[in-house]
Scaffold this active site. Structure first.
Site, PDB file in Angstrom:
ATOM      1  N   CYS A  17      26.544  -4.359 -12.169  1.00  0.00           N
ATOM      2  CA  CYS A  17      25.274  -4.695 -11.731  1.00  0.00           C
ATOM      3  C   CYS A  17      25.100  -4.526 -10.097  1.00  0.00           C
ATOM      4  O   CYS A  17      26.136  -4.783  -9.405  1.00  0.00           O
ATOM      5  CB  CYS A  17      24.752  -6.294 -12.128  1.00  0.00           C
ATOM      6  SG  CYS A  17      22.979  -6.567 -11.618  1.00  0.00           S
ATOM      7  N   TYR A  30      19.952  -0.935  -9.464  1.00  0.00           N
ATOM      8  CA  TYR A  30      18.414  -0.914  -8.745  1.00  0.00           C
ATOM      9  C   TYR A  30      18.511  -0.213  -7.266  1.00  0.00           C
ATOM     10  O   TYR A  30      19.706  -0.343  -6.964  1.00  0.00           O
ATOM     11  CB  TYR A  30      17.751  -2.043  -8.888  1.00  0.00           C
ATOM     12  CG  TYR A  30      18.354  -3.307  -8.599  1.00  0.00           C
ATOM     13  CD1 TYR A  30      18.597  -3.771  -7.421  1.00  0.00           C
ATOM     14  CD2 TYR A  30      19.108  -4.147  -9.525  1.00  0.00           C
ATOM     15  CE1 TYR A  30      19.182  -4.892  -6.993  1.00  0.00           C
ATOM     16  CE2 TYR A  30      19.895  -5.401  -9.114  1.00  0.00           C
ATOM     17  CZ  TYR A  30      19.843  -5.572  -7.882  1.00  0.00           C
ATOM     18  OH  TYR A  30      20.558  -6.794  -7.609  1.00  0.00           O
ATOM     19  N   TYR A  67      13.966  -9.360 -10.552  1.00  0.00           N
ATOM     20  CA  TYR A  67      15.115 -10.142  -9.935  1.00  0.00           C
ATOM     21  C   TYR A  67      15.704 -10.680 -10.957  1.00  0.00           C
ATOM     22  O   TYR A  67      15.381 -11.409 -12.005  1.00  0.00           O
ATOM     23  CB  TYR A  67      14.649 -11.133  -8.878  1.00  0.00           C
ATOM     24  CG  TYR A  67      13.788 -10.699  -7.753  1.00  0.00           C
ATOM     25  CD1 TYR A  67      14.547 -10.041  -6.870  1.00  0.00           C
ATOM     26  CD2 TYR A  67      12.358 -10.587  -7.707  1.00  0.00           C
ATOM     27  CE1 TYR A  67      14.073  -9.383  -5.625  1.00  0.00           C
ATOM     28  CE2 TYR A  67      11.833  -9.660  -6.785  1.00  0.00           C
ATOM     29  CZ  TYR A  67      12.491  -9.332  -5.633  1.00  0.00           C
ATOM     30  OH  TYR A  67      11.814  -8.565  -4.646  1.00  0.00           O
ATOM     31  N   SER A  68      17.105 -10.509 -11.038  1.00  0.00           N
ATOM     32  CA  SER A  68      18.093 -11.122 -11.893  1.00  0.00           C
ATOM     33  C   SER A  68      18.156 -12.590 -11.822  1.00  0.00           C
ATOM     34  O   SER A  68      18.369 -12.898 -10.399  1.00  0.00           O
ATOM     35  CB  SER A  68      19.420 -10.458 -11.888  1.00  0.00           C
ATOM     36  OG  SER A  68      19.390  -9.113 -11.693  1.00  0.00           O
ATOM     37  N   GLU A 128      22.978  -2.512 -15.152  1.00  0.00           N
ATOM     38  CA  GLU A 128      21.670  -2.749 -14.757  1.00  0.00           C
ATOM     39  C   GLU A 128      21.962  -2.640 -13.338  1.00  0.00           C
ATOM     40  O   GLU A 128      22.505  -3.428 -12.214  1.00  0.00           O
ATOM     41  CB  GLU A 128      21.326  -4.195 -14.910  1.00  0.00           C
ATOM     42  CG  GLU A 128      19.917  -4.620 -14.680  1.00  0.00           C
ATOM     43  CD  GLU A 128      19.344  -5.604 -15.473  1.00  0.00           C
ATOM     44  OE1 GLU A 128      18.859  -5.287 -16.825  1.00  0.00           O
ATOM     45  OE2 GLU A 128      19.468  -6.663 -14.893  1.00  0.00           O
TER      46      GLU A 128
HETATM   47  P1  FAD Z   1       9.062  -2.656  -1.632  1.00  0.00           P
HETATM   48  O1  FAD Z   1       7.925  -2.987  -0.538  1.00  0.00           O
HETATM   49  O2  FAD Z   1       8.502  -2.321  -2.892  1.00  0.00           O
HETATM   50  O3  FAD Z   1       9.636  -1.319  -0.857  1.00  0.00           O
HETATM   51  C1  FAD Z   1      10.614  -0.594  -2.052  1.00  0.00           C
HETATM   52  C2  FAD Z   1      10.309   0.739  -1.324  1.00  0.00           C
HETATM   53  O4  FAD Z   1      10.467   1.321  -0.229  1.00  0.00           O
HETATM   54  C3  FAD Z   1      11.129   1.810  -2.409  1.00  0.00           C
HETATM   55  O5  FAD Z   1      10.276   1.995  -3.694  1.00  0.00           O
HETATM   56  C4  FAD Z   1      11.330   3.077  -1.597  1.00  0.00           C
HETATM   57  O6  FAD Z   1      10.065   3.881  -1.834  1.00  0.00           O
HETATM   58  C5  FAD Z   1      11.099   2.524  -0.147  1.00  0.00           C
HETATM   59  N1  FAD Z   1      12.773   2.542   0.531  1.00  0.00           N
HETATM   60  C6  FAD Z   1      13.468   1.501   0.259  1.00  0.00           C
HETATM   61  N2  FAD Z   1      14.712   1.782   0.911  1.00  0.00           N
HETATM   62  C7  FAD Z   1      14.381   3.001   1.456  1.00  0.00           C
HETATM   63  C8  FAD Z   1      15.126   3.804   2.365  1.00  0.00           C
HETATM   64  N3  FAD Z   1      16.686   3.545   2.651  1.00  0.00           N
HETATM   65  N4  FAD Z   1      14.539   4.786   2.967  1.00  0.00           N
HETATM   66  C9  FAD Z   1      13.360   5.012   2.673  1.00  0.00           C
HETATM   67  N5  FAD Z   1      12.457   4.510   2.009  1.00  0.00           N
HETATM   68  C10 FAD Z   1      13.117   3.475   1.411  1.00  0.00           C
HETATM   69  N6  FAD Z   1      16.821  -7.504  -5.759  1.00  0.00           N
HETATM   70  C11 FAD Z   1      17.334  -8.569  -5.351  1.00  0.00           C
HETATM   71  O7  FAD Z   1      17.251  -8.669  -3.973  1.00  0.00           O
HETATM   72  N7  FAD Z   1      18.063  -9.418  -6.191  1.00  0.00           N
HETATM   73  C12 FAD Z   1      18.289  -9.095  -7.413  1.00  0.00           C
HETATM   74  O8  FAD Z   1      18.775  -9.873  -8.086  1.00  0.00           O
HETATM   75  C13 FAD Z   1      17.416  -7.873  -7.946  1.00  0.00           C
HETATM   76  N8  FAD Z   1      17.578  -7.675  -9.458  1.00  0.00           N
HETATM   77  C14 FAD Z   1      16.864  -6.772  -9.862  1.00  0.00           C
HETATM   78  C15 FAD Z   1      16.877  -6.779 -11.065  1.00  0.00           C
HETATM   79  C16 FAD Z   1      16.143  -5.555 -11.958  1.00  0.00           C
HETATM   80  C17 FAD Z   1      16.214  -5.262 -13.327  1.00  0.00           C
HETATM   81  C18 FAD Z   1      15.626  -4.528 -10.929  1.00  0.00           C
HETATM   82  C19 FAD Z   1      14.830  -3.328 -11.676  1.00  0.00           C
HETATM   83  C20 FAD Z   1      15.567  -4.704  -9.621  1.00  0.00           C
HETATM   84  C21 FAD Z   1      16.146  -5.992  -8.946  1.00  0.00           C
HETATM   85  N9  FAD Z   1      16.035  -5.865  -7.798  1.00  0.00           N
HETATM   86  C22 FAD Z   1      16.694  -6.934  -7.099  1.00  0.00           C
HETATM   87  C23 FAD Z   1      15.280  -5.447  -6.761  1.00  0.00           C
HETATM   88  C24 FAD Z   1      13.665  -5.712  -6.610  1.00  0.00           C
HETATM   89  O9  FAD Z   1      13.151  -5.638  -7.858  1.00  0.00           O
HETATM   90  C25 FAD Z   1      13.049  -5.255  -5.785  1.00  0.00           C
HETATM   91  O10 FAD Z   1      13.080  -3.733  -5.785  1.00  0.00           O
HETATM   92  C26 FAD Z   1      13.610  -5.155  -4.061  1.00  0.00           C
HETATM   93  O11 FAD Z   1      13.441  -6.870  -3.701  1.00  0.00           O
HETATM   94  C27 FAD Z   1      12.585  -4.370  -3.006  1.00  0.00           C
HETATM   95  O12 FAD Z   1      11.383  -4.896  -3.219  1.00  0.00           O
HETATM   96  P2  FAD Z   1      10.158  -5.107  -2.131  1.00  0.00           P
HETATM   97  O13 FAD Z   1       8.910  -5.547  -2.592  1.00  0.00           O
HETATM   98  O14 FAD Z   1      10.602  -5.762  -1.327  1.00  0.00           O
HETATM   99  O15 FAD Z   1      10.179  -3.510  -1.582  1.00  0.00           O
END
Ligand code: FAD
Length: 400
Positions: free
Chosen positions: A358, A400, A178-179, A398
């Site tokens: 971003c 994601y 997360y940023s 950046e």
């Molecule tokens: P997970 O349980 O990991 O689910 C994600 C998975 O669900 C995906 O890999 C995909 O397989 C599936 N999926 C997602 N959308 C769909 C769809 N529409 N249809 C079908 N399948 C789908 N997030 C923020 O909220 N704020 C930030 O500031 C932020 N900064 C980031 C900075 C960087 C450098 C990076 C790489 C990511 C950032 N993210 C940010 C994103 C964050 O890291 C997570 O990816 C996000 O919160 C989702 O994680 P999760 O565990 O909730 O979802």
């Protein structure tokens, strides 16, 4: 003669001076004529000390001028020889130029102080909803207490969060990045907190049509104040701010992509007293794409900055479900980029301009489209130009 056109032929060792090549300048007052003699080619050459670049650009723009080239003034080539050629040659030739405003030396940037095997256990201090009535989805501003540890960071970096529990394979969950949304001093200005801006991932399963919630984002959005949270990092060197107080900082965000820019803007404008070594005097321009007005994260604070610093901060929103683009479609961030592409192209050519993107993956395509149109007017291939900007560490992405 070159000196008659106002082009200095020698520069002191310490003072960096640039030559702006400008066209379309209106014949203004007599004093303007004195400063900017207009040549038969319709172009003027203006010598500008580095410290005055921003002011001078605003002045040129007020006089209807368009900057077609900026080059360091080292005495050669003379204004005459540049005038006969294509003003953009130096940029197009791909010659390596030293960026004016490098991001910090890599050694100064803290990374991986806490690794996944031994994360820092922070505490949730607060967790607040950022989406207002009538908006869509859930986005929370979270602040964690870092006291008792050694976690420190710079604006533009990210941290990792390890959600508790196990994945479908019975393995501990992996970290999510997360940023960081706060400055290095933290929201309480005591250097002991870090803040995030987290959207709860929610989507319909493509086969079952069930609503699926993301693991880590749901965990964070529901976190209670007082709860422990496993933190890793910091990581990231892509989104660092240059030290240059006179830089132009162009920011393009969609949704939670605002997080690093909140950190930037708070450092530039809100925490001036905390940063005697960084008194921002340049131009910061934020393009922000969101679906509804109610989804404009940190809206009041951003508008306050706009009012307080009208010379130094511009805010341009693209509200896709409420505003229309000139073709009658939804107003996306790329439509705003297209609208301001000529001015952005002028700004981006300045050696001390940095552009940051971003947010949602895929937002870059439209931005490049808009910039291509603007650069194309001057016979410049935008994608080639963008490569050069990346080399100079002035184009930061950046998504994601
Ligand atoms: P997970 O349980 O990991 O689910 C994600 C998975 O669900 C995906 O890999 C995909 O397989 C599936 N999926 C997602 N959308 C769909 C769809 N529409 N249809 C079908 N399948 C789908 N997030 C923020 O909220 N704020 C930030 O500031 C932020 N900064 C980031 C900075 C960087 C450098 C990076 C790489 C990511 C950032 N993210 C940010 C994103 C964050 O890291 C997570 O990816 C996000 O919160 C989702 O994680 P999760 O565990 O909730 O979802």
């Amino acid at each position: 003669s070159p000196s008659g056109s106002g082009v200095a032929t020698k520069t002191g060792a310490n003072s960096r001076v640039f030559v702006f090549e400008v066209e379309g300048m209106r014949q203004g007052s007599d004093s303007d004529k004195l400063t900017y003699p207009i040549r038969r080619s319709g172009r003027v050459y203006i010598t500008v000390p580095y410290e005055r670049m921003n002011q001078e650009m605003r002045r040129i723009s007020r006089m209807g001028g368009r900057i077609v080239n900026i080059r360091p003034c080292n005495g050669t080539p003379s204004a005459e020889s540049t005038a006969s050629g294509n003003g953009l040659q130096s940029q197009q030739s791909g010659e390596q130029k030293k960026p004016m405003t490098q991001a910090k030396a890599k050694t100064e940037v803290p990374v991986n102080i806490y690794k996944p095997k031994s994360p820092f256990m922070g505490k949730c201090l607060s967790n607040e909803e950022l989406v207002k009535e009538g908006g869509t989805g859930t986005v929370r501003h979270l602040t964690f207490d870092l006291s008792g540890g050694d976690l420190h960071y710079l604006e533009g970096q990210s941290i990792g969060i390890i959600p508790p529990g196990e994945d479908a394979n019975g393995k501990p969950h992996k970290l999510r990045l997360y940023s960081i949304a706060s400055t290095r001093h933290g929201d309480n200005l005591d250097d002991k907190t870090v803040s995030l801006c987290v959207r709860q991932l929610e989507y319909q399963h493509p086969e079952t049509n069930e609503t699926v919630y993301g693991v880590c984002s749901t965990y964070l959005c529901n976190l209670e104040p007082g709860a422990d949270v496993a933190i890793t990092g910091p990581v990231g060197k892509e989104m660092l701010l240059p030290d240059d107080e006179d830089a132009t900082i162009i920011m393009m965000a969609t949704g939670t992509g605002i997080a690093p820019f909140r950190a930037f803007l708070w450092r530039m404008f809100k925490e001036r007293e905390q940063n005697p070594d960084y008194q921002f005097k340049g131009l910061a321009w934020l393009f922000f794409g969101i679906p509804y007005t109610a989804n404009i994260l940190y809206k009041e604070q951003l508008e306050e900055l706009e009012q307080q610093f009208p010379e130094n901060f511009r805010l341009t929103n693209a509200i896709s479900r409420e505003q229309q683009n000139p073709d009658g479609g939804k107003m996306y961030i790329q439509d705003r980029i297209k609208e301001h592409a000529d001015q952005l192209w002028q700004l981006i050519q300045k050696p001390n301009t940095h552009t940051y993107i971003c947010g949602l993956k895929g937002m870059e395509g439209g931005i490049d489209e808009g910039m291509s149109a603007a650069a194309g007017k001057f016979g410049v291939d935008w994608m080639e130009y963008q490569k050069q900007l990346k080399k100079e560490h002035r184009w930061h992405v950046e998504t994601y």
